[in-house]
Design a protein around this motif. Structure first.
Motif, PDB file in Angstrom:
ATOM      1  N   HIS A   4       0.860  -1.179   0.000  1.00 26.22           N
ATOM      2  CA  HIS A   4       0.000   0.000   0.000  1.00 26.22           C
ATOM      3  C   HIS A   4       0.900   1.234   0.000  1.00 26.22           C
ATOM      4  O   HIS A   4       1.724   1.412   0.902  1.00 26.22           O
ATOM      5  CB  HIS A   4      -0.907   0.012   1.234  1.00 26.22           C
ATOM      6  CG  HIS A   4      -1.799   1.219   1.296  1.00 26.22           C
ATOM      7  ND1 HIS A   4      -2.794   1.451   0.369  1.00 26.22           N
ATOM      8  CD2 HIS A   4      -1.825   2.275   2.151  1.00 26.22           C
ATOM      9  CE1 HIS A   4      -3.401   2.588   0.662  1.00 26.22           C
ATOM     10  NE2 HIS A   4      -2.828   3.111   1.733  1.00 26.22           N
ATOM     11  N   PHE A   6       1.478   5.165   0.224  1.00 25.72           N
ATOM     12  CA  PHE A   6       0.813   6.365   0.727  1.00 25.72           C
ATOM     13  C   PHE A   6       1.750   7.558   0.890  1.00 25.72           C
ATOM     14  O   PHE A   6       1.305   8.695   0.899  1.00 25.72           O
ATOM     15  CB  PHE A   6       0.122   6.075   2.070  1.00 25.72           C
ATOM     16  CG  PHE A   6       1.070   5.664   3.162  1.00 25.72           C
ATOM     17  CD1 PHE A   6       1.577   6.602   4.040  1.00 25.72           C
ATOM     18  CD2 PHE A   6       1.444   4.331   3.306  1.00 25.72           C
ATOM     19  CE1 PHE A   6       2.449   6.226   5.051  1.00 25.72           C
ATOM     20  CE2 PHE A   6       2.312   3.958   4.307  1.00 25.72           C
ATOM     21  CZ  PHE A   6       2.823   4.903   5.187  1.00 25.72           C
ATOM     22  N   ARG A  11       4.367   7.608  -3.903  1.00 31.41           N
ATOM     23  CA  ARG A  11       3.248   7.809  -4.831  1.00 31.41           C
ATOM     24  C   ARG A  11       3.770   8.352  -6.148  1.00 31.41           C
ATOM     25  O   ARG A  11       3.332   7.936  -7.232  1.00 31.41           O
ATOM     26  CB  ARG A  11       2.228   8.762  -4.213  1.00 31.41           C
ATOM     27  CG  ARG A  11       1.375   8.095  -3.158  1.00 31.41           C
ATOM     28  CD  ARG A  11       0.663   9.015  -2.187  1.00 31.41           C
ATOM     29  NE  ARG A  11       0.321  10.328  -2.674  1.00 31.41           N
ATOM     30  CZ  ARG A  11      -0.074  11.321  -1.871  1.00 31.41           C
ATOM     31  NH1 ARG A  11      -0.164  11.117  -0.559  1.00 31.41           N
ATOM     32  NH2 ARG A  11      -0.373  12.503  -2.348  1.00 31.41           N
ATOM     33  N   ARG A  65      -3.237   7.701  -3.230  1.00 30.91           N
ATOM     34  CA  ARG A  65      -2.592   6.468  -2.776  1.00 30.91           C
ATOM     35  C   ARG A  65      -2.768   5.365  -3.822  1.00 30.91           C
ATOM     36  O   ARG A  65      -3.585   5.469  -4.728  1.00 30.91           O
ATOM     37  CB  ARG A  65      -3.180   6.036  -1.432  1.00 30.91           C
ATOM     38  CG  ARG A  65      -2.911   7.024  -0.306  1.00 30.91           C
ATOM     39  CD  ARG A  65      -3.616   6.627   0.993  1.00 30.91           C
ATOM     40  NE  ARG A  65      -5.063   6.805   0.885  1.00 30.91           N
ATOM     41  CZ  ARG A  65      -5.956   5.827   0.936  1.00 30.91           C
ATOM     42  NH1 ARG A  65      -5.544   4.570   1.077  1.00 30.91           N
ATOM     43  NH2 ARG A  65      -7.247   6.072   0.835  1.00 30.91           N
TER      44      ARG A  65
END
Length: 207
Positions: A4, A6, A11, A65
């Motif tokens: 993930h 963030f 990004r 994100r």
């Protein structure tokens, strides 16, 4: 490995990988020797050996994100790090392939492979439900086998780094077998899968 993304700099890295601003869809992953973060003033905290990863899939999320899926590809040695040209670190690297198994050691490779596979089955049998793991195929490349076996085990970062740095497939199988035996013993004693101590050193993040 699913990730993930963030942080703003990562990004931007994903955007650059997706839009072709960088060559291909490959980026580098390097472990930190100590602490939790490496910035421009602390690049010496990076390990010398890292791994390239291919971006396989990226799903945009709110607020810029991403949920991404990556796959490790090739081991490399860091030659120098450029901290000035992008929001994320850039580096010159030297890719490192495995060294061939010496002819004299070829006869022990099947023994090492059987021992490592057996250790993997014992660990997974103690740690996971049967539907949550599978035995690597018999025709898996010798160089990849140790990594596939280790992937099912919650090894400390230090162990994973040691496996990454080991360029002999035979010695790497021996290391994996030893680590899996050790972790299975811990499982038997604790009756639970241990969490790495690093998990308790900082506030949990979504990454």
């Amino acid at each position: 490995m699913p990730l993930h993304i963030f942080e703003p700099r990562y990004r931007q890295l994903v955007v650059d990988l997706m839009t072709g601003s960088l060559f291909g869809r490959t980026f580098g992953v390097v472990c930190i020797k100590q602490g939790w973060e490496v910035g421009a003033d602390n690049v010496h905290s990076l390990q010398d050996i890292g791994c390239s990863a291919d971006l396989l899939d990226a799903r945009p999320m709110p607020e810029g994100r991403f949920d991404i899926v990556t796959r490790g590809v090739r081991r490399f040695r860091l030659l120098d790090v450029d901290t000035t040209t992008a929001p994320y670190l850039l580096a010159h690297v030297d890719y490192l392939d495995d060294v061939p198994v010496p002819e004299a050691a070829q006869e022990v490779v099947p023994i090492l492979e059987r021992g490592a596979r057996a250790a993997h089955e014992r660990y997974c049998g103690a740690a996971w439900h049967r539907e949550d793991w599978s035995t690597p195929a018999e025709d898996v490349d010798l160089g990849a086998l140790s990594y596939l076996l280790a992937a099912d085990c919650l090894l400390p970062v230090e162990d994973r780094q040691r496996l990454l740095e080991e360029r002999s497939p035979a010695r790497r199988l021996r290391l994996v077998r030893r680590m899996l035996h050790r972790e299975t013993g811990i499982l038997s004693a604790l009756k639970a899968v241990p969490v790495p101590l690093t998990e308790f050193g900082h506030v949990p993040s979504p990454n």
